[in-house]
Scaffold this active site. Structure first.
Site, PDB file in Angstrom:
ATOM      1  N   SER A 275       0.826  -1.208   0.000  1.00  0.00           N
ATOM      2  CA  SER A 275       0.000   0.000   0.000  1.00  0.00           C
ATOM      3  C   SER A 275       0.866   1.266   0.000  1.00  0.00           C
ATOM      4  O   SER A 275       1.681   1.459  -0.894  1.00  0.00           O
ATOM      5  CB  SER A 275      -0.954  -0.059   1.192  1.00  0.00           C
ATOM      6  OG  SER A 275      -1.954   0.922   1.098  1.00  0.00           O
TER       7      SER A 275
ATOM      8  N   HIS B 105      -2.638  -1.087  -4.830  1.00  0.00           N
ATOM      9  CA  HIS B 105      -4.092  -1.018  -4.978  1.00  0.00           C
ATOM     10  C   HIS B 105      -4.538   0.434  -4.892  1.00  0.00           C
ATOM     11  O   HIS B 105      -3.787   1.299  -4.410  1.00  0.00           O
ATOM     12  CB  HIS B 105      -4.790  -1.862  -3.898  1.00  0.00           C
ATOM     13  CG  HIS B 105      -4.549  -1.370  -2.506  1.00  0.00           C
ATOM     14  ND1 HIS B 105      -5.200  -0.286  -1.959  1.00  0.00           N
ATOM     15  CD2 HIS B 105      -3.704  -1.811  -1.542  1.00  0.00           C
ATOM     16  CE1 HIS B 105      -4.787  -0.088  -0.722  1.00  0.00           C
ATOM     17  NE2 HIS B 105      -3.869  -0.991  -0.444  1.00  0.00           N
TER      18      HIS B 105
END
Length: 250
Positions: A128, A151
């Protein structure tokens, strides 16, 4: 009026009693609890090692059972490393699941703007918002078994479904994409492809990239571990020394 006089010579200060066996055991137990080892390495080094583990904690305090790295702890450390003339290089070791986006970007920007050589090493995971931190250094390494999850940005808690909210989210996401592509060799199109890929992550969109693939995509510079990271950092430090002395080394 009473006057107290002391004609005795000043007695020697009593020496502290030797450490008992129980005290030694307690000190050893405390070292294990605090540092995970009984004997800590001694000796000064010209390399400052900073670890970013667990979840990156930003503006919201996380529950006490969470393993966290607080960004207000890291920022003063980076400033101190920049100001300390004895520190010639910074090694950043990551094993993080991500966390607060703005806090992660703040840490990444500080690493990227240090004047001293920096090397990042991803061990376990750099997921992340850990991705921008991993690529922020002069040279990045990843362990062969480590992974990086790419993501889209997500919001926690109550989300007001108005156009302004999604516009803000889109702008924040664009900041992350620009930072990663500017500090690595991955293209804008490839990074967005990994970010918005469907079917790879359960109930989500995104991609889990393992170590060799991260190098193949140009996200990370090379595979390696602690030894390679320190070797590369020493090389960058030596190059900086030569540049500061005009190429003359005694």
């Amino acid at each position: 009026m009473y006057i107290l006089s002391n004609n005795k010579q000043e007695e020697e200060q009593p020496q502290s009693p030797p450490m008992t066996e129980d005290a030694r055991k307690n000190a050893t137990v405390e070292a294990i609890q605090q540092l995970g080892q009984t004997v800590t390495p001694t000796g000064e080094s010209n390399i400052f090692c900073m670890t970013i583990i667990g979840q990156i904690e930003g503006h919201i305090v996380l529950p006490p059972q969470n393993k966290t790295t607080k960004y207000e702890h890291l920022i003063p450390q980076l400033v101190a490393a920049e100001q300390n003339p004895k520190i010639e290089g910074v090694l950043i070791i990551l094993n993080t699941v991500g966390g607060d986006v703005e806090a992660g970007l703040a840490i990444a920007e500080m690493i990227a703007t240090l004047s001293k050589p920096t090397v990042t090493l991803v061990l376990g995971g750099g997921h992340s918002i850990g991705v921008p931190i991993a690529v922020a250094s002069n040279y990045s390494l990843i362990a062969e078994t480590a992974t990086m999850t790419i993501h889209p940005i997500r919001l926690n808690g109550l989300v007001i479904g108005v156009p302004q909210t999604f516009e803000y989210l889109d702008k924040m996401q664009e900041r992350v994409i620009k930072f990663v592509t500017r500090h690595s060799n991955i293209s804008d199109e490839k990074f967005k492809e990994l970010m918005f890929k469907t079917g790879e992550l359960t109930r989500d969109i995104g991609t889990s990239v393992v170590g060799p693939d991260a190098v193949k995509f140009g996200l990370i510079d090379a595979l390696g571990g602690v030894g390679e990271g320190i070797r590369e950092l020493n090389r960058l430090i030596e190059e900086r020394r030569k540049a500061n002395t005009g190429g003359m080394v005694q």
